[in-house]
Design an enzyme around this catalytic site. Structure first.
Site, PDB file in Angstrom:
ATOM      1  N   GLU A 250      31.243  45.569  41.896  1.00  7.82           N
ATOM      2  CA  GLU A 250      31.716  46.553  40.915  1.00  7.82           C
ATOM      3  C   GLU A 250      32.530  45.772  39.897  1.00  7.82           C
ATOM      4  OE1 GLU A 250      30.697  49.584  40.921  1.00  7.82           O
ATOM      5  OE2 GLU A 250      29.781  49.565  42.905  1.00  7.82           O
ATOM      6  N   CYS A 284      38.781  49.256  34.464  1.00  7.47           N
ATOM      7  CA  CYS A 284      37.400  48.835  34.224  1.00  7.47           C
ATOM      8  C   CYS A 284      36.740  49.769  33.218  1.00  7.47           C
ATOM      9  CB  CYS A 284      36.614  48.795  35.527  1.00  7.47           C
ATOM     10  SG  CYS A 284      36.666  50.343  36.448  1.00  7.47           S
TER      11      CYS A 284
HETATM   12  P1  NAD Z   1      39.128  38.794  39.387  1.00 11.94           P
HETATM   13  O1  NAD Z   1      37.671  38.645  39.346  1.00 11.94           O
HETATM   14  O2  NAD Z   1      39.975  37.732  38.817  1.00 11.94           O
HETATM   15  O3  NAD Z   1      39.639  38.973  40.903  1.00 11.94           O
HETATM   16  C1  NAD Z   1      39.157  39.984  41.751  1.00 11.94           C
HETATM   17  C2  NAD Z   1      39.396  39.585  43.203  1.00 11.94           C
HETATM   18  O4  NAD Z   1      38.570  38.457  43.507  1.00 11.94           O
HETATM   19  C3  NAD Z   1      40.827  39.136  43.498  1.00 11.94           C
HETATM   20  O5  NAD Z   1      41.183  39.548  44.790  1.00 11.94           O
HETATM   21  C4  NAD Z   1      40.734  37.619  43.424  1.00 11.94           C
HETATM   22  O6  NAD Z   1      41.722  36.959  44.183  1.00 11.94           O
HETATM   23  C5  NAD Z   1      39.355  37.400  44.028  1.00 11.94           C
HETATM   24  N1  NAD Z   1      38.721  36.128  43.657  1.00 11.94           N
HETATM   25  C6  NAD Z   1      38.940  35.361  42.565  1.00 11.94           C
HETATM   26  N2  NAD Z   1      38.170  34.259  42.616  1.00 11.94           N
HETATM   27  C7  NAD Z   1      37.440  34.333  43.746  1.00 11.94           C
HETATM   28  C8  NAD Z   1      36.474  33.489  44.363  1.00 11.94           C
HETATM   29  N3  NAD Z   1      36.097  32.340  43.828  1.00 11.94           N
HETATM   30  N4  NAD Z   1      35.919  33.903  45.523  1.00 11.94           N
HETATM   31  C9  NAD Z   1      36.271  35.067  46.092  1.00 11.94           C
HETATM   32  N5  NAD Z   1      37.213  35.884  45.565  1.00 11.94           N
HETATM   33  C10 NAD Z   1      37.782  35.524  44.407  1.00 11.94           C
HETATM   34  O7  NAD Z   1      39.451  40.189  38.705  1.00 11.94           O
HETATM   35  P2  NAD Z   1      40.867  40.874  38.421  1.00 11.94           P
HETATM   36  O8  NAD Z   1      41.502  40.209  37.252  1.00 11.94           O
HETATM   37  O9  NAD Z   1      41.633  41.016  39.676  1.00 11.94           O
HETATM   38  O10 NAD Z   1      40.388  42.335  38.030  1.00 11.94           O
HETATM   39  C11 NAD Z   1      39.958  42.681  36.765  1.00 11.94           C
HETATM   40  C12 NAD Z   1      38.472  42.939  36.755  1.00 11.94           C
HETATM   41  O11 NAD Z   1      38.109  43.893  37.737  1.00 11.94           O
HETATM   42  C13 NAD Z   1      38.023  43.516  35.441  1.00 11.94           C
HETATM   43  O12 NAD Z   1      36.832  42.884  35.064  1.00 11.94           O
HETATM   44  C14 NAD Z   1      37.789  44.969  35.771  1.00 11.94           C
HETATM   45  O13 NAD Z   1      36.915  45.623  34.890  1.00 11.94           O
HETATM   46  C15 NAD Z   1      37.249  44.866  37.155  1.00 11.94           C
HETATM   47  N6  NAD Z   1      37.337  46.141  37.865  1.00 11.94           N
HETATM   48  C16 NAD Z   1      36.176  46.823  38.108  1.00 11.94           C
HETATM   49  C17 NAD Z   1      36.204  48.076  38.735  1.00 11.94           C
HETATM   50  C18 NAD Z   1      34.938  48.855  38.995  1.00 11.94           C
HETATM   51  O14 NAD Z   1      34.974  49.805  39.766  1.00 11.94           O
HETATM   52  N7  NAD Z   1      33.818  48.508  38.398  1.00 11.94           N
HETATM   53  C19 NAD Z   1      37.431  48.597  39.138  1.00 11.94           C
HETATM   54  C20 NAD Z   1      38.597  47.865  38.892  1.00 11.94           C
HETATM   55  C21 NAD Z   1      38.538  46.630  38.252  1.00 11.94           C
END
Ligand code: NAD
Length: 482
Positions: A250, A284
């Protein structure tokens, strides 16, 4: 309220990282240290996966009704602790208490909805081509689920994954965002208090690359359910894809809100502000592209600029938006705005850090951003929106669909024909007519197309498809006559 040190939760025990390392979490409202979280690594992730594996078999032996009852207990405990949970969320994210309360309520509602599914959990009974045979379906747990989430609405983010995963009979390892470790910690405490068996929900705190990646790569993880950015999602999909694991992504959005020339402009302004700036644009579904029909462009721009100037940044309930989550996030957002201006865009409002010690960004409006400029295509996850002028609805649709993302879109119009055409043609997962770019409900599937996700829907009964497999059972009812 938030312990000074947040450990992992593994097999029902609070455990610091095996390395003994900690990370510092700062308060977005003033940049001051808030707490430390376990800086977990591969060994901690492996221990959590092993704990989940150990607990899963007994957990899935319980009936789904019983599992649903426990989900309900956890949701009700969260409702009982609404004030504590909301205050904790406000503290670690910098959002107002009012907004945090709304999110706590949303997490509770998700739990109550999922709990009810324990008494439905429908399959199908259908005909077979051979006589004296029945065909039916059974939902089966997947095993161990890795749940990786973003920081933006931390409690609903946990609830959307942890509750359906539990209900479906999986044991989970939750990897919260390093920016919102406390909400996950509290959720774990409530699970323990409610009597969730040890190991059914484990929590591994830490950085994505160190604590999340090993979960994604673990051969003993059957499902990777991820909410975060498209960049990280791509990595997750690639890595989990090597072992053909089930992956639900997502991801982000570059959501458009379209204002037609027959729209109620007061409403259009109200919903544009809410869509672009609430939760500091860290949604998001935030509207970062405001697409306006030529005939009302000047007037809408004027009204939006005037209304934006009235918005205050802060952590009080009356503030329209809070700070963004970190110093790095603020710097990244401001750099992107500056790059757009350097590329020829005009700054209409904001574009600067908000006064004060925290990580605030003034609500920012730009115009004249080229549709293929980074600011038009890349998600910023901050309170920044561009205004785009289009001749008509077809032009608006072209711009809406000219995006790598496809999560949500909204249209403001008095015409049912325009609304329906937009609903049919917008390449997104959720369309909203005459309100904001949002639209998640516990009972409705939520997700997007293109780079906003991999086609799964979270929440709703659709979530059951993420967290379970459907098995087909062929039952011969009269062997002698087949
Ligand atoms: P991010 O991708 O930086 O991190 C998300 C999660 O992934 C965190 O827990 C992070 O620690 C982990 N992560 C980071 N690198 C990783 C790796 N190499 N391997 C495994 N896990 C890893 O995103 P963010 O800044 O926390 O969140 C913002 C993003 O989330 C935006 O793009 C937003 O649109 C999206 N989002 C989507 C929804 C949806 O339902 N579609 C809902 C909320 C947020």
């Amino acid at each position: 309220m938030i312990p000074a040190e947040l450990s992992n939760l593994i097999a029902g025990e609070a455990r610091p990282a095996l390395s003994g390392a900690w990370l510092e979490k700062r308060r977005p409202a003033d940049g001051q240290p808030l707490c430390r979280l376990a800086r977990s690594g591969a060994a901690d992730a492996a221990a959590a996966v092993a704990a989940a594996r150990g607990a899963q078999e007994a957990w899935c032996e319980r009936t789904v009704v019983e599992r649903g009852d426990l989900v309900r207990e956890i949701a009700l405990l969260l409702r009982e602790r609404r004030e504590q949970a909301s205050a904790l969320v406000a503290e670690e994210t910098g959002k107002s208490l009012a907004l945090a309360r709304g999110e706590t309520d949303a997490a509770v509602e998700m739990g109550l909805f999922v709990a009810g599914e324990g008494r439905r959990y429908y399959g199908r009974t259908t005909t077979a081509s051979m006589p004296h045979r029945q065909v039916l379906t059974l939902r089966q747990p997947l095993g161990v689920a890795a749940l990786l989430i973003s920081f933006n609405t931390p409690l609903p983010n946990v609830a959307w994954k942890a509750f359906p995963s539990m209900l479906c009979g999986n044991a989970s390892v939750l990897k919260p965002s390093e920016h919102a470790p406390a909400s996950a910690w509290l959720f774990g405490e409530l699970c323990r208090e409610a009597g969730l068996p040890d190991g059914v929900l484990n929590i591994v705190q830490g950085l994505g690359a160190e604590a999340g990646a090993p979960l994604v790569e673990s051969a003993d993880v059957d499902l990777v359910s991820f909410t975060g950015s498209a960049a990280t999602g791509r990595l997750v999909q690639e890595r989990a894809g090597r072992r053909l694991a089930k992956v639900c992504l997502e991801l982000g959005g570059k959501n458009a809100l379209v204002v037609c020339d027959d729209a109620d402009l007061d409403e259009a302004v109200r919903w544009t502000l809410a869509s672009a700036f609430s939760n500091a644009g860290q949604r998001c579904a935030a509207a970062s592209r405001v697409v306006v029909l030529e005939a009302v462009y000047e007037e809408l721009r004027e009204r939006l600029v005037a209304a934006t100037a009235q918005l205050t940044v802060g952590t009080r309930d009356e503030d329209f938006l809070g700070p963004v989550i970190s110093h790095e996030a603020r710097e990244r957002i401001l750099r992107a705005v500056q790059a757009a201006v350097d590329g020829g865009a005009t700054l209409l409002a904001g574009g600067r850090a908000a006064p004060g010690a925290g990580y605030g960004v003034l609500p920012t409006l730009l115009e004249g951003v080229a549709p293929d400029a980074p600011l038009s295509c890349e998600e910023l996850f901050g309170p920044v929106a561009g205004l785009y002028r289009v001749p008509d609805l077809d032009g608006a649709l072209r711009l809406v669909n000219d995006s790598p993302y496809g999560l949500t879109a909204a249209i403001h119009t008095a015409s049912v024909h325009r609304a329906m055409r937009f609903a049919e043609k917008a390449q997104v997962g959720v369309v909203v007519v005459n309100a904001g770019t949002h639209g998640s409900e516990p009972h409705m599937g939520f997700g997007g197309v293109k780079q906003s996700g991999t086609g799964w829907r979270e929440a709703g009964v659709e979530a059951l498809d993420v967290y379970s497999d459907v098995k087909v059972v062929n039952l011969v009812t009269d062997p002698a006559r087949t």
